[in-house]
Write a protein that holds these residues in place. Structure first.
Motif, PDB file in Angstrom:
ATOM      1  N   LEU A 181       0.835  -1.201   0.000  1.00 28.71           N
ATOM      2  CA  LEU A 181       0.000   0.000   0.000  1.00 28.71           C
ATOM      3  C   LEU A 181       0.872   1.253   0.000  1.00 28.71           C
ATOM      4  CD1 LEU A 181      -2.650   1.513   0.055  1.00 28.71           C
ATOM      5  CD2 LEU A 181      -2.767   1.115   2.527  1.00 28.71           C
ATOM      6  N   GLN A 182       1.966   1.242   0.744  1.00 29.85           N
ATOM      7  CA  GLN A 182       2.889   2.382   0.737  1.00 29.85           C
ATOM      8  C   GLN A 182       3.387   2.656  -0.677  1.00 29.85           C
ATOM      9  OE1 GLN A 182       6.012   1.473   3.503  1.00 29.85           O
ATOM     10  NE2 GLN A 182       4.782   1.990   5.295  1.00 29.85           N
ATOM     11  N   LEU A 183       3.710   1.599  -1.408  1.00 30.59           N
ATOM     12  CA  LEU A 183       4.190   1.766  -2.787  1.00 30.59           C
ATOM     13  C   LEU A 183       3.087   2.296  -3.696  1.00 30.59           C
ATOM     14  CD1 LEU A 183       6.368  -1.460  -3.094  1.00 30.59           C
ATOM     15  CD2 LEU A 183       7.161   0.899  -2.788  1.00 30.59           C
ATOM     16  N   ALA A 184       1.849   1.844  -3.491  1.00 26.23           N
ATOM     17  CA  ALA A 184       0.722   2.350  -4.276  1.00 26.23           C
ATOM     18  C   ALA A 184       0.499   3.836  -3.995  1.00 26.23           C
ATOM     19  CB  ALA A 184      -0.539   1.548  -3.965  1.00 26.23           C
ATOM     20  N   ILE A 185       0.659   4.239  -2.742  1.00 22.42           N
ATOM     21  CA  ILE A 185       0.518   5.653  -2.387  1.00 22.42           C
ATOM     22  C   ILE A 185       1.630   6.468  -3.039  1.00 22.42           C
ATOM     23  CG2 ILE A 185       0.641   7.299  -0.472  1.00 22.42           C
ATOM     24  CD1 ILE A 185      -0.741   5.095   1.246  1.00 22.42           C
ATOM     25  N   GLU A 186       2.854   5.942  -3.017  1.00 20.88           N
ATOM     26  CA  GLU A 186       3.965   6.635  -3.680  1.00 20.88           C
ATOM     27  C   GLU A 186       3.687   6.813  -5.170  1.00 20.88           C
ATOM     28  OE1 GLU A 186       7.755   4.829  -2.936  1.00 20.88           O
ATOM     29  OE2 GLU A 186       7.501   4.947  -0.761  1.00 20.88           O
ATOM     30  N   ASP A 187       3.128   5.787  -5.819  1.00 21.26           N
ATOM     31  CA  ASP A 187       2.777   5.890  -7.236  1.00 21.26           C
ATOM     32  C   ASP A 187       1.723   6.972  -7.466  1.00 21.26           C
ATOM     33  OD1 ASP A 187       4.563   3.866  -7.812  1.00 21.26           O
ATOM     34  OD2 ASP A 187       3.013   2.304  -7.983  1.00 21.26           O
ATOM     35  N   ALA A 188       0.720   7.030  -6.576  1.00 20.74           N
ATOM     36  CA  ALA A 188      -0.334   8.041  -6.696  1.00 20.74           C
ATOM     37  C   ALA A 188       0.246   9.445  -6.525  1.00 20.74           C
ATOM     38  CB  ALA A 188      -1.435   7.784  -5.670  1.00 20.74           C
ATOM     39  N   VAL A 189       1.147   9.601  -5.563  1.00 25.12           N
ATOM     40  CA  VAL A 189       1.783  10.899  -5.328  1.00 25.12           C
ATOM     41  C   VAL A 189       2.621  11.307  -6.542  1.00 25.12           C
ATOM     42  CG1 VAL A 189       3.523  12.091  -3.917  1.00 25.12           C
ATOM     43  CG2 VAL A 189       1.736  10.738  -2.819  1.00 25.12           C
ATOM     44  N   ALA A 190       3.310  10.354  -7.146  1.00 28.08           N
ATOM     45  CA  ALA A 190       4.100  10.647  -8.344  1.00 28.08           C
ATOM     46  C   ALA A 190       3.200  11.112  -9.489  1.00 28.08           C
ATOM     47  CB  ALA A 190       4.903   9.417  -8.759  1.00 28.08           C
ATOM     48  N   LEU A 191       2.042  10.487  -9.634  1.00 26.70           N
ATOM     49  CA  LEU A 191       1.095  10.922 -10.669  1.00 26.70           C
ATOM     50  C   LEU A 191       0.622  12.353 -10.417  1.00 26.70           C
ATOM     51  CD1 LEU A 191      -1.130   7.749 -11.143  1.00 26.70           C
ATOM     52  CD2 LEU A 191       0.389   8.783 -12.836  1.00 26.70           C
ATOM     53  N   VAL A 192       0.366  12.670  -9.160  1.00 24.47           N
ATOM     54  CA  VAL A 192      -0.076  14.020  -8.812  1.00 24.47           C
ATOM     55  C   VAL A 192       1.023  15.033  -9.125  1.00 24.47           C
ATOM     56  CG1 VAL A 192      -0.703  15.535  -6.894  1.00 24.47           C
ATOM     57  CG2 VAL A 192      -1.771  13.287  -7.109  1.00 24.47           C
ATOM     58  N   PHE A 193       2.265  14.708  -8.804  1.00 23.69           N
ATOM     59  CA  PHE A 193       3.374  15.621  -9.104  1.00 23.69           C
ATOM     60  C   PHE A 193       3.535  15.830 -10.605  1.00 23.69           C
ATOM     61  CE2 PHE A 193       5.103  15.255  -4.769  1.00 23.69           C
ATOM     62  CZ  PHE A 193       5.446  16.580  -4.571  1.00 23.69           C
ATOM     63  N   ASP A 194       3.355  14.756 -11.374  1.00 20.21           N
ATOM     64  CA  ASP A 194       3.487  14.863 -12.827  1.00 20.21           C
ATOM     65  C   ASP A 194       2.356  15.663 -13.448  1.00 20.21           C
ATOM     66  OD1 ASP A 194       5.823  13.414 -12.768  1.00 20.21           O
ATOM     67  OD2 ASP A 194       4.856  11.511 -13.319  1.00 20.21           O
ATOM     68  N   SER A 195       1.175  15.574 -12.855  1.00 18.82           N
ATOM     69  CA  SER A 195       0.002  16.265 -13.393  1.00 18.82           C
ATOM     70  C   SER A 195      -0.866  16.759 -12.239  1.00 18.82           C
ATOM     71  CB  SER A 195      -0.777  15.302 -14.292  1.00 18.82           C
ATOM     72  OG  SER A 195      -1.887  15.940 -14.849  1.00 18.82           O
ATOM     73  N   PRO A 196      -0.547  17.930 -11.668  1.00 17.81           N
ATOM     74  CA  PRO A 196      -1.265  18.415 -10.480  1.00 17.81           C
ATOM     75  C   PRO A 196      -2.769  18.605 -10.675  1.00 17.81           C
ATOM     76  CG  PRO A 196       0.744  19.665 -10.816  1.00 17.81           C
ATOM     77  CD  PRO A 196       0.558  18.796 -12.023  1.00 17.81           C
ATOM     78  N   ASP A 197      -3.218  18.753 -11.908  1.00 10.41           N
ATOM     79  CA  ASP A 197      -4.650  18.942 -12.155  1.00 10.41           C
ATOM     80  C   ASP A 197      -5.412  17.623 -12.258  1.00 10.41           C
ATOM     81  OD1 ASP A 197      -4.323  21.670 -12.130  1.00 10.41           O
ATOM     82  OD2 ASP A 197      -4.040  21.809 -14.294  1.00 10.41           O
ATOM     83  N   ILE A 198      -4.747  16.511 -11.972  1.00  7.16           N
ATOM     84  CA  ILE A 198      -5.356  15.191 -12.124  1.00  7.16           C
ATOM     85  C   ILE A 198      -6.507  14.966 -11.150  1.00  7.16           C
ATOM     86  CG2 ILE A 198      -3.819  13.940 -10.571  1.00  7.16           C
ATOM     87  CD1 ILE A 198      -3.754  11.681 -12.638  1.00  7.16           C
ATOM     88  N   GLY A 199      -6.433  15.552  -9.981  1.00  5.40           N
ATOM     89  CA  GLY A 199      -7.460  15.346  -8.956  1.00  5.40           C
ATOM     90  C   GLY A 199      -8.689  16.204  -9.192  1.00  5.40           C
ATOM     91  N   GLU A 200      -9.788  15.785  -8.577  1.00  7.92           N
ATOM     92  CA  GLU A 200     -11.045  16.517  -8.687  1.00  7.92           C
ATOM     93  C   GLU A 200     -11.004  17.748  -7.777  1.00  7.92           C
ATOM     94  OE1 GLU A 200     -15.708  15.821  -7.448  1.00  7.92           O
ATOM     95  OE2 GLU A 200     -14.420  14.082  -7.765  1.00  7.92           O
ATOM     96  N   LEU A 201     -11.313  18.912  -8.330  1.00  2.79           N
ATOM     97  CA  LEU A 201     -11.320  20.156  -7.575  1.00  2.79           C
ATOM     98  C   LEU A 201     -12.571  20.212  -6.711  1.00  2.79           C
ATOM     99  CD1 LEU A 201      -9.891  22.835  -7.056  1.00  2.79           C
ATOM    100  CD2 LEU A 201     -11.199  23.802  -8.947  1.00  2.79           C
ATOM    101  N   LYS A 202     -12.385  20.455  -5.436  1.00  8.46           N
ATOM    102  CA  LYS A 202     -13.501  20.510  -4.497  1.00  8.46           C
ATOM    103  C   LYS A 202     -14.012  21.941  -4.353  1.00  8.46           C
ATOM    104  CE  LYS A 202     -13.575  16.271  -3.917  1.00  8.46           C
ATOM    105  NZ  LYS A 202     -14.711  15.545  -4.436  1.00  8.46           N
ATOM    106  N   VAL A 203     -15.248  22.064  -3.868  1.00  2.00           N
ATOM    107  CA  VAL A 203     -15.886  23.366  -3.670  1.00  2.00           C
ATOM    108  C   VAL A 203     -16.388  23.449  -2.233  1.00  2.00           C
ATOM    109  CG1 VAL A 203     -16.540  23.626  -6.093  1.00  2.00           C
ATOM    110  CG2 VAL A 203     -18.098  22.501  -4.526  1.00  2.00           C
ATOM    111  N   GLY A 204     -16.925  24.586  -1.884  1.00  2.00           N
ATOM    112  CA  GLY A 204     -17.491  24.761  -0.540  1.00  2.00           C
ATOM    113  C   GLY A 204     -16.412  24.827   0.518  1.00  2.00           C
TER     114      GLY A 204
END
Length: 98
Positions: free
Chosen positions: A11-34
């Motif tokens: 799971l730690q490695l999966a989280i590291e992969d997710a963080v790497a994706l975010v660094f490569d493309s910061p707009d990848i996540g859903e923008l929250k409101v409110g």
């Protein structure tokens, strides 16, 4: 990020992969409101469980040459947003005390 330290290694490695994706493309996540305006949440799956990563990317017009992203929370979907709001309120209160 105590949750990550306690997680098992795959799971730690999966989280590291997710963080790497975010660094490569910061707009990848859903923008929250409110209450969570300005926060992005990236979702990924590991062992048929959905996990979320909450972060705040730098401003588009930021003159920084390095990409800094504030990561707030990683966890499963259960109570994720309530815990995130609680954490952000605590951080805001800490800033007001200084």
């Amino acid at each position: 990020m105590q949750y990550i330290k306690k997680a098992h290694k795959p799971l730690q490695l999966a989280i590291e992969d997710a963080v790497a994706l975010v660094f490569d493309s910061p707009d990848i996540g859903e923008l929250k409101v409110g209450d969570l305006s300005g926060i992005r949440v990236y979702k990924f799956r590991f062992n048929r469980q959905e996990y979320l990563v909450a972060y705040c990317p730098p401003a588009k017009d930021s003159p920084l040459k390095f990409l800094f992203i504030d990561f707030y929370q990683v966890g499963s979907h259960e109570n994720f947003y309530d815990e995130l709001k609680h954490y952000l309120r605590q951080e805001c209160n800490k800033g007001e005390m200084k």
